[in-house]
Write a protein that holds these residues in place. Structure first.
Motif, PDB file in Angstrom:
ATOM      1  N   GLY A  60       0.788  -1.184  -0.212  1.00 32.17           N
ATOM      2  CA  GLY A  60       0.049   0.053   0.023  1.00 32.17           C
ATOM      3  C   GLY A  60       0.819   1.144  -0.086  1.00 32.17           C
ATOM      4  N   GLY A  61       0.288   2.380  -0.669  1.00 29.65           N
ATOM      5  CA  GLY A  61       0.944   3.522  -0.660  1.00 29.65           C
ATOM      6  C   GLY A  61       0.178   4.813  -0.426  1.00 29.65           C
ATOM      7  N   THR A  62       0.479   5.770   0.163  1.00 35.95           N
ATOM      8  CA  THR A  62      -0.282   7.025   0.481  1.00 35.95           C
ATOM      9  C   THR A  62       0.681   8.250   0.261  1.00 35.95           C
ATOM     10  OG1 THR A  62      -1.393   5.674   2.232  1.00 35.95           O
ATOM     11  CG2 THR A  62      -1.755   7.952   2.206  1.00 35.95           C
ATOM     12  N   LEU A  63      -0.077   9.262  -0.238  1.00 36.79           N
ATOM     13  CA  LEU A  63       0.679  10.593  -0.190  1.00 36.79           C
ATOM     14  C   LEU A  63      -0.406  11.567   0.257  1.00 36.79           C
ATOM     15  CD1 LEU A  63       3.035  12.465  -0.836  1.00 36.79           C
ATOM     16  CD2 LEU A  63       2.151  12.571  -3.236  1.00 36.79           C
ATOM     17  N   SER A  64       0.010  12.623   1.029  1.00 40.30           N
ATOM     18  CA  SER A  64      -0.881  13.697   1.661  1.00 40.30           C
ATOM     19  C   SER A  64      -0.217  14.806   1.660  1.00 40.30           C
ATOM     20  CB  SER A  64      -1.715  13.317   3.047  1.00 40.30           C
ATOM     21  OG  SER A  64      -2.506  14.021   3.230  1.00 40.30           O
ATOM     22  N   MET A  65      -0.741  15.592   1.000  1.00 38.39           N
ATOM     23  CA  MET A  65       0.002  17.213   0.970  1.00 38.39           C
ATOM     24  C   MET A  65      -1.033  18.468   0.803  1.00 38.39           C
ATOM     25  SD  MET A  65       3.069  16.166   0.196  1.00 38.39           S
ATOM     26  CE  MET A  65       4.065  17.301  -0.139  1.00 38.39           C
ATOM     27  N   ILE A  66      -0.353  19.588   1.528  1.00 35.88           N
ATOM     28  CA  ILE A  66      -1.316  20.862   1.742  1.00 35.88           C
ATOM     29  C   ILE A  66      -0.675  21.994   1.264  1.00 35.88           C
ATOM     30  CG2 ILE A  66      -0.534  20.852   3.987  1.00 35.88           C
ATOM     31  CD1 ILE A  66      -3.282  22.157   4.634  1.00 35.88           C
ATOM     32  N   SER A  67      -1.342  22.738   0.523  1.00 33.11           N
ATOM     33  CA  SER A  67      -0.323  23.966   0.064  1.00 33.11           C
ATOM     34  C   SER A  67      -0.031  24.758   1.382  1.00 33.11           C
ATOM     35  CB  SER A  67      -1.264  24.745  -0.999  1.00 33.11           C
ATOM     36  OG  SER A  67      -2.488  25.419  -0.226  1.00 33.11           O
ATOM     37  N   ALA A  68       1.044  25.463   1.163  1.00 32.21           N
ATOM     38  CA  ALA A  68       1.657  26.379   2.166  1.00 32.21           C
ATOM     39  C   ALA A  68       0.805  27.422   2.867  1.00 32.21           C
ATOM     40  CB  ALA A  68       2.983  27.204   1.680  1.00 32.21           C
ATOM     41  N   ASP A  69      -0.233  27.751   2.276  1.00 33.28           N
ATOM     42  CA  ASP A  69      -1.333  28.785   2.601  1.00 33.28           C
ATOM     43  C   ASP A  69      -2.736  27.711   3.112  1.00 33.28           C
ATOM     44  OD1 ASP A  69      -2.578  27.663   0.187  1.00 33.28           O
ATOM     45  OD2 ASP A  69      -2.561  29.750  -0.585  1.00 33.28           O
ATOM     46  N   GLY A  70      -2.470  26.615   3.104  1.00 32.40           N
ATOM     47  CA  GLY A  70      -3.500  25.507   3.633  1.00 32.40           C
ATOM     48  C   GLY A  70      -4.972  25.631   2.772  1.00 32.40           C
ATOM     49  N   LYS A  71      -5.011  26.207   1.504  1.00 26.53           N
ATOM     50  CA  LYS A  71      -6.074  26.081   0.796  1.00 26.53           C
ATOM     51  C   LYS A  71      -6.344  25.119  -0.103  1.00 26.53           C
ATOM     52  CE  LYS A  71      -6.355  31.397   0.448  1.00 26.53           C
ATOM     53  NZ  LYS A  71      -6.241  32.395  -0.488  1.00 26.53           N
ATOM     54  N   ARG A  72      -5.379  24.419  -0.355  1.00 26.78           N
ATOM     55  CA  ARG A  72      -5.403  23.362  -1.678  1.00 26.78           C
ATOM     56  C   ARG A  72      -4.659  22.054  -0.781  1.00 26.78           C
ATOM     57  NH1 ARG A  72      -8.068  22.791  -6.689  1.00 26.78           N
ATOM     58  NH2 ARG A  72      -7.002  21.097  -7.808  1.00 26.78           N
ATOM     59  N   GLN A  73      -5.552  20.954  -0.971  1.00 27.05           N
ATOM     60  CA  GLN A  73      -4.924  19.704  -0.280  1.00 27.05           C
ATOM     61  C   GLN A  73      -5.210  18.603  -1.310  1.00 27.05           C
ATOM     62  OE1 GLN A  73      -7.091  20.376   3.852  1.00 27.05           O
ATOM     63  NE2 GLN A  73      -5.721  18.831   4.151  1.00 27.05           N
ATOM     64  N   MET A  74      -4.319  17.608  -1.055  1.00 22.87           N
ATOM     65  CA  MET A  74      -4.874  16.340  -1.883  1.00 22.87           C
ATOM     66  C   MET A  74      -4.225  15.120  -1.042  1.00 22.87           C
ATOM     67  SD  MET A  74      -2.156  14.687  -4.769  1.00 22.87           S
ATOM     68  CE  MET A  74      -0.918  14.555  -3.765  1.00 22.87           C
ATOM     69  N   SER A  75      -5.073  14.094  -0.656  1.00 23.53           N
ATOM     70  CA  SER A  75      -4.750  12.751  -0.036  1.00 23.53           C
ATOM     71  C   SER A  75      -4.996  11.813  -1.184  1.00 23.53           C
ATOM     72  CB  SER A  75      -5.240  12.575   1.200  1.00 23.53           C
ATOM     73  OG  SER A  75      -4.687  13.306   2.143  1.00 23.53           O
ATOM     74  N   VAL A  76      -3.981  10.755  -1.461  1.00 19.69           N
ATOM     75  CA  VAL A  76      -4.276   9.664  -2.422  1.00 19.69           C
ATOM     76  C   VAL A  76      -3.758   8.445  -1.953  1.00 19.69           C
ATOM     77  CG1 VAL A  76      -2.149  10.205  -3.581  1.00 19.69           C
ATOM     78  CG2 VAL A  76      -3.990   8.869  -4.781  1.00 19.69           C
ATOM     79  N   ALA A  77      -4.685   7.219  -2.006  1.00 19.81           N
ATOM     80  CA  ALA A  77      -4.018   5.941  -1.767  1.00 19.81           C
ATOM     81  C   ALA A  77      -3.972   5.116  -2.797  1.00 19.81           C
ATOM     82  CB  ALA A  77      -4.949   5.367  -0.588  1.00 19.81           C
ATOM     83  N   VAL A  78      -2.982   4.124  -2.665  1.00 17.62           N
ATOM     84  CA  VAL A  78      -2.907   3.212  -4.093  1.00 17.62           C
ATOM     85  C   VAL A  78      -2.863   1.737  -3.182  1.00 17.62           C
ATOM     86  CG1 VAL A  78      -2.233   4.458  -5.511  1.00 17.62           C
ATOM     87  CG2 VAL A  78      -0.598   3.253  -4.263  1.00 17.62           C
ATOM     88  N   ASN A  79      -3.110   0.799  -3.911  1.00 18.26           N
ATOM     89  CA  ASN A  79      -3.150  -0.618  -3.107  1.00 18.26           C
ATOM     90  C   ASN A  79      -2.103  -1.693  -4.038  1.00 18.26           C
ATOM     91  OD1 ASN A  79      -4.583  -1.296  -5.652  1.00 18.26           O
ATOM     92  ND2 ASN A  79      -6.399  -1.982  -4.633  1.00 18.26           N
ATOM     93  N   LEU A  80      -1.100  -1.140  -4.549  1.00 17.04           N
ATOM     94  CA  LEU A  80      -0.080  -1.852  -5.215  1.00 17.04           C
ATOM     95  C   LEU A  80       1.368  -1.052  -4.925  1.00 17.04           C
ATOM     96  CD1 LEU A  80       1.044  -4.103  -7.000  1.00 17.04           C
ATOM     97  CD2 LEU A  80       0.824  -2.362  -8.817  1.00 17.04           C
ATOM     98  N   GLN A  81       2.385  -1.722  -4.507  1.00 13.05           N
ATOM     99  CA  GLN A  81       3.571  -1.386  -4.222  1.00 13.05           C
ATOM    100  C   GLN A  81       4.633  -1.894  -4.868  1.00 13.05           C
ATOM    101  OE1 GLN A  81       4.763   1.642  -2.419  1.00 13.05           O
ATOM    102  NE2 GLN A  81       2.807   2.078  -3.157  1.00 13.05           N
ATOM    103  N   ARG A  82       5.957  -1.038  -5.376  1.00 14.02           N
ATOM    104  CA  ARG A  82       6.991  -1.558  -5.797  1.00 14.02           C
ATOM    105  C   ARG A  82       6.702  -2.367  -7.072  1.00 14.02           C
ATOM    106  NH1 ARG A  82       7.875  -0.434  -0.625  1.00 14.02           N
ATOM    107  NH2 ARG A  82       6.127  -1.795  -0.092  1.00 14.02           N
ATOM    108  N   TRP A  83       6.027  -1.647  -8.079  1.00 16.75           N
ATOM    109  CA  TRP A  83       5.683  -2.056  -9.226  1.00 16.75           C
ATOM    110  C   TRP A  83       6.860  -2.140 -10.262  1.00 16.75           C
ATOM    111  CZ3 TRP A  83       3.126   2.035  -6.830  1.00 16.75           C
ATOM    112  CH2 TRP A  83       3.500   3.107  -7.350  1.00 16.75           C
TER     113      TRP A  83
END
Length: 368
Positions: free
Chosen positions: A317-340
């Motif tokens: 499993g993999g995850t990435l969660s990021m937020i813009s420096a001003d806090g206005k834009r966010q993204m969190s994404v999860a995938v169910n495969l690793q080391r492809w």
């Protein structure tokens, strides 16, 4: 945000080879959630955007926040030597030289314990001579964190305390877990749950009590650079090997809520948040030179602008969660495969269409 564009970019990742993925993107009051593919390749069960997921090293931001809360209350000195608190775990001169800050930003010089706990990964991340056998051997192994810490502390040092570039090492965060236990009188997991997770109102975020994840979830498929073909399901796995370094389960909605509150100054104070965003150069687990703060790392957004957050991987499993420096834009994404990525002649991972498709999705999700 353009929902159609986000959906198309997500489908492109699935078509590139990921069995399933899901995400949430926020901009101001707008929220988009999407999912593509399957949660179970055997049954075809669809993946959904509300599923719980092992988020790996995204856990480190939670642990860093819990430590900084104790710094704010005067229980921990950010630049105090770890030997003041844990002299038996980091004895002698190293305990005097390594500070709490160095543990949080990976400049302690302590080695990674993982290749020693998982013998068939002995060359990780130099992958040519590794194999996946230890993953099966230790699916249900209950590790003692102090024994893992000893493996990292007694291994050859990765560098001098405070030296840069530092080395990303989970040994640092297991020590931070023991530090929280020492100063609070509870386990690190209990401390983080009470002071960070519950404080943020994260109803779908938890440290699993055993090898199973509760609630709706996807299976997690590990390819180990083509050595496991077809990829094998590792969704049942005892995460005690990672503890407060990487064992949390969460949802993409909870992760966005957490980082939003963190950057609003509601988890740690503004002074602590400033400290979290002071970066140093470290070598990542992928042997890349990156900038790293206190449980956060920056990422350049499309068209300029900095995003902050953390990525994480577990077996499958993999995850990435990021937020813009001003806090206005966010993204969190999860995938169910690793080391492809399969390994090339040099033993290093080779490019794969999934890499480009994910990068394209990130660009759409973080575009402002």
């Amino acid at each position: 945000m353009d929902p159609a564009e986000l959906n198309t970019a997500m489908e492109d990742v699935r078509r590139a080879g990921i069995p399933g993925l899901f995400a949430e993107v926020r901009h101001g009051g707008q929220v988009w959630r999407g999912a593509a593919g399957t949660a179970d390749v055997a049954t075809g069960r669809p993946i959904t955007a509300d599923m719980r997921h092992r988020v790996g090293s995204v856990t480190k931001t939670f642990t860093a926040a819990a430590v900084l809360q104790q710094v704010e209350s005067g229980q921990i000195g950010l630049d105090a030597p770890i030997g003041r608190y844990l002299p038996k775990l980091v004895p002698g001169g190293r305990g005097d030289a390594i500070t709490v800050r160095m543990l949080i930003n990976h400049t302690s010089g302590l080695a990674e314990y993982l290749p020693y706990a998982y013998p068939s990964l002995k060359a990780f991340p130099a992958l040519a001579d590794t194999g996946p056998q230890s993953l099966d051997d230790h699916r249900l192994t209950r590790f003692d964190p102090t024994e893992l810490i000893e493996l990292g502390v007694t291994a050859p040092a990765a560098g001098p305390p405070g030296g840069t570039p530092g080395l990303y090492s989970n040994t640092n965060y297991l020590l931070l877990g023991q530090l929280l236990e020492q100063v609070t009188g509870t386990t690190a997991e209990e401390c983080i749950t009470r002071n960070v997770i519950e404080r943020a109102g994260l109803s779908d975020t938890a440290f699993p009590a055993g090898p199973h994840v509760s609630g709706p979830q996807s299976r997690l498929y590990e390819a180990w650079f083509g050595m496991i073909d077809p990829p094998r399901d590792y969704s049942v796995f005892d995460m005690s090997y990672a503890g407060p370094a990487a064992s949390l389960t969460s949802t993409v909605a909870d992760l966005n809520r957490f980082y939003g509150l963190l950057f609003a100054g509601e988890i740690v104070n503004r002074s602590s948040l400033t400290q979290m965003r002071r970066t140093v150069s470290i070598i990542s687990q992928e042997s890349k030179l990156i900038e790293y703060g206190l449980g956060l790392h920056p990422m350049e957004g499309p068209g300029g602008g900095t995003f902050w957050g953390h990525g994480g991987t577990v077996w499958g499993g993999g995850t990435l969660s990021m937020i813009s420096a001003d806090g206005k834009r966010q993204m969190s994404v999860a995938v169910n495969l690793q080391r492809w990525n399969r390994l090339g002649a040099t033993g290093r991972p080779q490019p794969h269409p999934i890499d480009d498709a994910l990068a394209a999705f990130y660009r759409v999700a973080m575009r402002r």
